[in-house]
Design a protein around this motif. Structure first.
Motif, short mmCIF file in Angstrom:
data_model
loop_
_atom_site.label_atom_id
_atom_site.label_comp_id
_atom_site.label_asym_id
_atom_site.label_seq_id
_atom_site.Cartn_x
_atom_site.Cartn_y
_atom_site.Cartn_z
N GLY A 154 16.52 64.92 37.89
CA GLY A 154 17.59 64.92 38.88
C GLY A 154 17.10 65.14 40.31
N SER A 194 21.80 63.35 45.60
CA SER A 194 22.90 64.29 45.39
C SER A 194 24.21 63.72 45.93
CB SER A 194 22.60 65.62 46.07
OG SER A 194 22.45 65.45 47.48
N VAL A 221 26.32 68.64 45.20
CA VAL A 221 25.89 68.69 43.81
C VAL A 221 24.55 67.98 43.67
CG1 VAL A 221 26.44 68.10 41.42
CG2 VAL A 221 28.28 68.75 43.02
N GLN A 269 22.83 71.94 40.31
CA GLN A 269 24.28 72.08 40.11
C GLN A 269 24.79 71.17 38.98
OE1 GLN A 269 22.79 71.74 43.04
NE2 GLN A 269 23.39 73.51 44.28
N MET A 270 24.09 70.06 38.73
CA MET A 270 24.52 69.15 37.66
C MET A 270 24.51 69.83 36.29
SD MET A 270 25.79 66.20 38.14
CE MET A 270 25.62 65.53 36.47
N ALA A 287 27.70 70.65 34.46
CA ALA A 287 28.46 69.64 33.70
C ALA A 287 28.54 70.02 32.23
CB ALA A 287 27.83 68.26 33.87
N VAL A 343 22.62 61.32 41.29
CA VAL A 343 22.48 62.29 40.20
C VAL A 343 23.75 62.33 39.34
CG1 VAL A 343 23.37 64.32 41.42
CG2 VAL A 343 21.57 64.60 39.69
N ALA A 344 24.85 61.80 39.86
CA ALA A 344 26.10 61.76 39.10
C ALA A 344 25.95 60.91 37.83
CB ALA A 344 27.23 61.20 39.96
N GLN A 359 23.84 61.26 35.67
CA GLN A 359 23.48 62.15 34.56
C GLN A 359 24.72 62.66 33.81
OE1 GLN A 359 20.91 65.29 36.09
NE2 GLN A 359 19.10 64.18 35.38
N ALA A 360 25.90 62.49 34.40
CA ALA A 360 27.13 62.94 33.73
C ALA A 360 27.32 62.24 32.39
CB ALA A 360 28.34 62.70 34.63
N TYR A 393 25.09 63.80 29.78
CA TYR A 393 25.63 65.15 29.59
C TYR A 393 26.85 65.13 28.67
CZ TYR A 393 22.99 68.27 32.70
OH TYR A 393 22.02 69.08 33.24
#
Length: 477
Positions: A289, A294, A302, A306-307, A310, A369-370, A372-373, A376
């Motif tokens: 990440g 970010s 984020v 911070q990720m 999630a 990096v979103a 990675q949601a 997750y």
């Protein structure tokens, strides 16, 4: 009168709130510290980090987690054999608090070597404290329920796991923010304060708890005593089973309790690869990440650290959804081992997604990096299916006098999962441009995915042959 008994059997013990509150604060302290650990070890010295390479950071983190989850063997022995679960949790928590205090002193030191020594000392104390209480807290939850309340355990462990993630969710947001604005010293201090609160909350419930006495008070033989006698007995008669040799010296209850552990361990044996993948959300996923862009959410930036929030955020949604809606709909088809089998397949799938993200990063793409949601979501669903269910399975299948022991074996699966990561990192270090950074690479993520797919198939076969004990046997039929 009958309705009063029924309502009492359907009501949660009042003291559960103290244990759940303790667990939420303790998990804040643990995951808050862990949330900044990868960045601290691999971060630039000029920015307060230790300047270590990616593979070193991965090895340190997973060696620490191995120690955390190996220590439950000591905690289980201490609680089951010597002082009981209550006193083990209370006294060992003090070492836990001390470990956070040592880490908080890191900013007072000026050299990297001194800070590394501070890191190792603090992590050792935290491993002793956190690992020492782990098998006791989850088993202590079950102790508070009477036999006629066993049907409440699934929801109780769901709530217990929800509290873990409630605490860790805020830790992943708060502690990195403190680090960004006030440095690592204070950022490591905040988890220490929360651990102090956790210990105090647990102490507040002292007079309400149901306490199961250690076996030295009940004079019950430990698993190892029964096992060792059965193993070394020279007077086994023809036709006797392995455990029959111990029946002449120990009671039927003691032998049956020890005998129950073998089938449970056959299930646990295939769980470590799950933890090898899951625990990398705090190491290699964070390091991946840091190579991504970010974003801002509700005014909060984020990034990679911070990720990590999630995962607990999704758990707090998925636990009630699965426990209260999906499992009841599936009925007897949603047995613990079927849930865990499906969870292992999802775990492997999540790493296919992570590998694809890494492939694009290596190709020069600037990904947010979103992204990675998505992995997750898949991995967190797997976590609820494997980890939450594993707690329920371990407690319901263990004999009453061996619950902390079997919990320690369950937690030992985490230790060996992290040891697997350390071993792979050490023996497959990469070469050339990948030297000392192979932990975060497409090929490494694909390796973990392939390994876990194989394990998921083997687990499904072993699970299909397992025979449940007690109430679980009735529900599975």
């Amino acid at each position: 009168m009958r309705s009063d008994r029924m309502s009492a059997a359907d009501r949660w013990p009042a003291q559960i709130k103290f244990i759940v509150g303790n667990e939420a604060c303790e998990r804040f302290s643990f995951y808050g510290m862990k949330s900044i650990l990868a960045g601290y070890i691999a971060g630039e010295v000029a920015r307060g980090g230790l300047g270590q390479d990616v593979d070193t950071a991965t090895s340190i983190i997973h060696t620490f987690v191995f120690a955390v989850y190996f220590m439950p063997l000591f905690g289980a022995w201490l609680s089951d054999r010597v002082i009981g679960r209550y006193h083990t949790i209370l006294y060992v928590s003090l070492f836990y608090c001390a470990g956070h205090g040592v880490l908080a002193c890191s900013d007072m030191l000026t050299t990297v070597n001194a800070k590394l020594l501070c890191l190792y000392t603090g992590l050792s104390l935290i491993a002793f404290g956190s690992g020492g209480i782990k098998p006791c807290v989850s088993a202590f939850v079950g102790d508070q329920f009477k036999p006629e309340q066993s049907h409440l355990l699934q929801k109780a462990y769901g709530a217990f796991y929800w509290s873990i993630n409630f605490g860790s969710f805020f830790s992943f947001l708060v502690v990195p923010w403190v680090k960004d604005h006030h440095g690592y010293g204070l950022a490591f201090g905040v988890p220490g304060i929360l651990m102090g609160m956790a210990t105090f909350i647990f102490w507040l419930g002292t007079k309400h708890y149901i306490r199961v006495p250690p076996t030295r008070e009940t004079k019950t033989a430990s698993f190892m005593k029964v096992f060792w006698h059965a193993l070394t007995s020279g007077d086994r008669k023809p036709g006797q089973s392995f455990w029959d040799a111990a029946r002449g010296r120990f009671s039927e209850r003691e032998v049956d309790a020890a005998k129950s552990i073998g089938p449970i361990l056959s299930i646990f044996l295939l769980i470590p690869p799950f933890w090898a993948l899951f625990d990398q959300t705090n190491s290699t996923w964070v390091l991946q990440g840091q190579k991504m862009v970010s974003f801002r959410l509700f005014g909060l930036e984020v990034g990679a650290e911070q990720m990590q929030s999630a995962n607990p955020a999704l758990v707090m949604i998925l636990v009630p959804l699965l426990t209260l809606v999906i499992y009841p709909m599936l009925g007897r088809y949603a047995t613990p081992l079927r849930r865990m089998s499906f969870g292992l397949f999802l775990t492997a799938s999540s790493y296919l997604i992570v590998a694809e993200l890494q492939r694009q990063i290596e190709a020069g793409a600037r990904l947010g990096v979103a992204w990675q949601a998505l992995p997750y979501l898949v991995l967190t669903t797997a976590e609820v299916l494997v980890s939450t269910t594993g707690l329920e399975f371990a407690f319901t299948q263990a004999a009453p006098e061996l619950k902390s022991t079997i919990m320690s074996f369950w937690l030992l699966t985490v230790a060996f999962g992290d040891l697997l990561v350390v071993a792979i990192t050490k023996f497959l270090p990469g070469s050339g441009a990948r030297a000392h950074s192979a932990s975060v690479s497409t090929s490494r993520f694909l390796l973990y995915a392939a390994l876990t797919f194989v394990v998921a198939i083997l687990f499904s076969i072993v699970a299909s042959r397992y025979r449940y004990r007690g109430e679980a046997a009735i529900r599975s039929n």
